[in-house]
Design an enzyme around this catalytic site. Structure first.
Site, short mmCIF file in Angstrom:
data_model
loop_
_atom_site.label_atom_id
_atom_site.label_comp_id
_atom_site.label_asym_id
_atom_site.label_seq_id
_atom_site.Cartn_x
_atom_site.Cartn_y
_atom_site.Cartn_z
N GLU A 121 0.63 -1.29 -0.06
CA GLU A 121 0.31 -0.18 -0.06
C GLU A 121 0.87 1.71 0.26
O GLU A 121 2.40 1.47 0.75
CB GLU A 121 -0.63 0.19 1.08
CG GLU A 121 -1.86 -1.42 1.32
CD GLU A 121 -2.48 -0.87 2.50
OE1 GLU A 121 -3.91 -0.85 1.77
OE2 GLU A 121 -2.67 -1.15 2.90
N CYS A 134 3.26 8.51 1.07
CA CYS A 134 3.86 7.52 2.09
C CYS A 134 3.95 6.63 1.23
O CYS A 134 3.30 5.70 0.77
CB CYS A 134 2.78 8.17 3.20
SG CYS A 134 2.82 6.55 4.59
N CYS A 141 6.59 -7.07 7.44
CA CYS A 141 7.47 -6.16 8.59
C CYS A 141 7.93 -8.01 8.93
O CYS A 141 7.40 -8.49 10.13
CB CYS A 141 7.41 -5.14 9.06
SG CYS A 141 8.49 -3.63 10.03
N CYS A 145 5.85 -4.64 15.98
CA CYS A 145 5.61 -3.42 17.36
C CYS A 145 4.61 -3.50 17.25
O CYS A 145 3.49 -3.71 16.50
CB CYS A 145 6.04 -2.18 16.62
SG CYS A 145 7.73 -2.10 15.99
N CYS A 148 0.78 -1.82 15.44
CA CYS A 148 1.43 -1.20 14.08
C CYS A 148 0.74 -2.70 13.43
O CYS A 148 0.87 -4.03 13.65
CB CYS A 148 2.92 -1.33 13.86
SG CYS A 148 2.97 -1.04 11.93
N CYS A 381 -1.31 5.75 9.51
CA CYS A 381 -0.76 5.87 10.08
C CYS A 381 -0.37 4.66 10.65
O CYS A 381 -1.12 4.41 11.66
CB CYS A 381 0.81 6.52 11.74
SG CYS A 381 0.40 8.03 11.36
N1 SAH Z 1 8.64 0.72 9.90
C1 SAH Z 1 9.17 2.18 10.21
C2 SAH Z 1 8.29 2.84 9.73
C3 SAH Z 1 6.49 2.69 9.01
S1 SAH Z 1 5.68 3.39 10.14
C4 SAH Z 1 9.05 2.27 11.27
O1 SAH Z 1 9.04 2.13 12.61
O2 SAH Z 1 8.84 3.98 12.14
C5 SAH Z 1 5.39 4.79 10.47
C6 SAH Z 1 5.09 5.22 11.87
O3 SAH Z 1 3.58 5.01 12.28
C7 SAH Z 1 6.05 4.86 12.76
O4 SAH Z 1 6.34 6.06 13.59
C8 SAH Z 1 5.13 3.77 13.88
O5 SAH Z 1 5.03 3.55 14.68
C9 SAH Z 1 4.08 4.45 13.19
N2 SAH Z 1 2.72 3.48 13.72
C10 SAH Z 1 2.57 2.27 13.67
N3 SAH Z 1 1.08 2.14 13.64
C11 SAH Z 1 0.49 2.59 14.65
C12 SAH Z 1 -0.69 3.70 14.65
N4 SAH Z 1 -1.54 2.09 14.31
N5 SAH Z 1 -0.79 4.37 15.10
C13 SAH Z 1 -0.28 5.13 14.68
N6 SAH Z 1 0.79 5.45 14.13
C14 SAH Z 1 1.38 3.72 13.97
FE1 SF4 Z 2 7.61 -2.47 11.07
FE2 SF4 Z 2 5.19 -1.36 11.94
FE3 SF4 Z 2 7.32 -1.63 13.64
FE4 SF4 Z 2 7.69 0.30 11.28
S1 SF4 Z 2 6.22 0.34 13.33
S2 SF4 Z 2 9.03 -1.56 12.29
S3 SF4 Z 2 5.45 -1.15 10.14
S4 SF4 Z 2 6.10 -3.11 13.29
#
Ligand code: SAH
Ligand code: SF4
Length: 402
Positions: A121, A134, A141, A145, A148, A381
């Site tokens: 996406e 974006c 991944c 996290c 996420c 995000c």
């Molecule tokens: N993998 C990279 C970039 C992708 S995520 C990273 O983790 O930085 C882009 C941003 O969205 C990151 O700061 C991530 O922690 C945040 N993010 C992930 N899941 C989210 C959620 N459910 N709500 C708000 N932000 C989120």
């Molecule tokens: Fe991967 Fe989501 Fe963690 Fe970014 S925030 S490193 S996309 S699991």
């Protein structure tokens, strides 16, 4: 009822990809070398033809060798017999009530056309003074996290430099950003005063960009080249969960803006929220930030902090955040948690977010709260995910022998 508008893109679906290798994603020198190695042009002509192609691909956005009118006809023929300029197929395009646009793109691996195509996406966020794309770096991944959505999708594979660029090229095509292109008719896309729909790139889509370093580097160097797409490095931000060994090379070799997904101020909590913390602790991460090449008050690091109700949003944590970042030119980006099906967290109430922001602001940090965009189409995000799955080794080997 979904308020999002779904556009049928059957007409935009491109012909089935071929096995000819793509020229998208090669550096200019790599392009010259490839043309010579495939006997398309002589060694003497390599650099000149590569410059012409570069201009057609990245300034004019051409996908058909026949349109390259300053390239001799026999060379055009050889090019189209040998290479392709395919962009990803658009599986779907959704437009949110707030104008955010999300595409599901499909890529085939030209080196292994028997393998199933993968999907990622990409999201476009128009604002009054800018338009941000974006971009995804991986299908799924490796990291998990806990807040996420992408983290629930196992890594299928890294995207190639060409596929990372393919997202930008396709978005520019759809948004009418190439010469002679036309804007989509549903409006709301061109930020005030800007001639380009896409002014900024954020590597914040699916995947951890620093776990696909070489491809991300190559793609960003091409996207920012002054004689090509020419997107300023100051307008490109790479976000990482904290892959410490690649932070210094990112600044030195790619020289783009850095964002760090911090999300917690104590190791015990960050170990749970951003498990890569168990490998590189807060101390190691912040040390790498302090020495990020090119860091200055004019070039600050953005620290992203997701606001999770009752988990990391107390006043004490806001104060600790300020203490931790002392000495680092920084901006703090507070992101209200965006829920997804099956997520176990709640979004902090807005009064809590305001109070947290207030403490951080009073300490002298700019701390904009990121307005959630495109939640109705799951484009905000951390909401991105695709259906692509990793094949077992047995299935993969079986397909490769077909
Ligand atoms: N993998 C990279 C970039 C992708 S995520 C990273 O983790 O930085 C882009 C941003 O969205 C990151 O700061 C991530 O922690 C945040 N993010 C992930 N899941 C989210 C959620 N459910 N709500 C708000 N932000 C989120
Ligand atoms: Fe991967 Fe989501 Fe963690 Fe970014 S925030 S490193 S996309 S699991």
């Amino acid at each position: 009822m979904s308020l999002a508008l779904n556009i049928d893109h059957s007409s935009a679906v491109r012909p089935a990809p071929t096995m000819r290798p793509s020229l998208i994603g090669l550096s200019k020198a790599g392009l010259a070398e490839t043309l010579v190695n495939h006997d398309v042009v002589s060694e003497k002509e390599g650099r000149m033809r590569a410059s012409q192609l570069w201009n057609w691909l990245y300034v004019n956005g051409v996908t058909d060798f026949e349109r390259m009118t300053n390239v001799a006809k026999p060379v055009r023929q050889k090019l189209s017999d040998t290479f392709n300029l395919d962009r990803p197929e658009i599986v779907s395009e959704q437009v949110s009530v707030d104008g955010t646009r999300k595409w599901l793109f499909r890529f085939r691996d030209p080196a292994n056309p028997h393998l199933p195509a993968v999907e990622v996406e990409t999201v476009y966020i128009p604002e009054s003074d800018r338009g941000t794309l974006c971009v995804s770096s991986q299908v799924g991944c490796t990291l998990t996290c806990s807040f996420c959505h992408t983290g629930t999708q196992k890594l299928v594979r890294n995207l190639t430099a060409g596929e990372i660029l393919g997202q930008i090229l396709m978005a520019r095509e759809r948004l009418g950003d190439f010469p002679g292109g036309s804007r989509p008719d549903d409006g709301g896309l061109v930020p005030g005063g800007e001639t380009r729909a896409i002014t900024n790139i954020v590597m914040m889509g699916m995947g951890e960009p620093l776990y696909n370093y070489e491809n991300v580097k190559q793609a960003l160097l091409i996207a920012s080249a002054g004689d090509g797409m020419s997107i300023s490095k100051r307008r490109i931000t790479l976000s990482t969960s904290g892959v410490v060994p690649y932070i210094e090379p990112t600044g030195r070799e790619i020289d783009v803006m850095l964002a760090i997904s911090l999300h917690a101020v104590r190791d015990d909590l960050r170990d749970v929220l951003v498990p890569i913390n168990k490998k590189w602790s807060l101390k190691e991460l912040l040390e790498a930030c302090k020495t990020y090449p090119g860091l200055s008050n004019a070039r600050r690091i953005t620290f992203e902090y997701v606001m999770l109700d009752g988990i990391n949003d107390s006043d004490a944590e806001a104060r600790e955040l300020v203490r931790l970042l002392a000495g680092i030119p920084a901006k703090i980006n507070l992101i209200p948690f965006n829920p997804w099906p099956g997520s176990n967290y709640g979004t902090s109430p807005s009064s809590r977010i305001e109070r947290f922001a207030d403490i951080v602001n009073k300490a002298g940090y700019a701390s904009p709260v990121r307005t959630p965009r495109g939640r109705d189409i799951f484009a905000a995000c951390g909401q991105l995910k695709s259906e692509s799955e990793r094949l077992s080794r047995k299935d993969r080997d079986a397909l490769l022998t077909l």
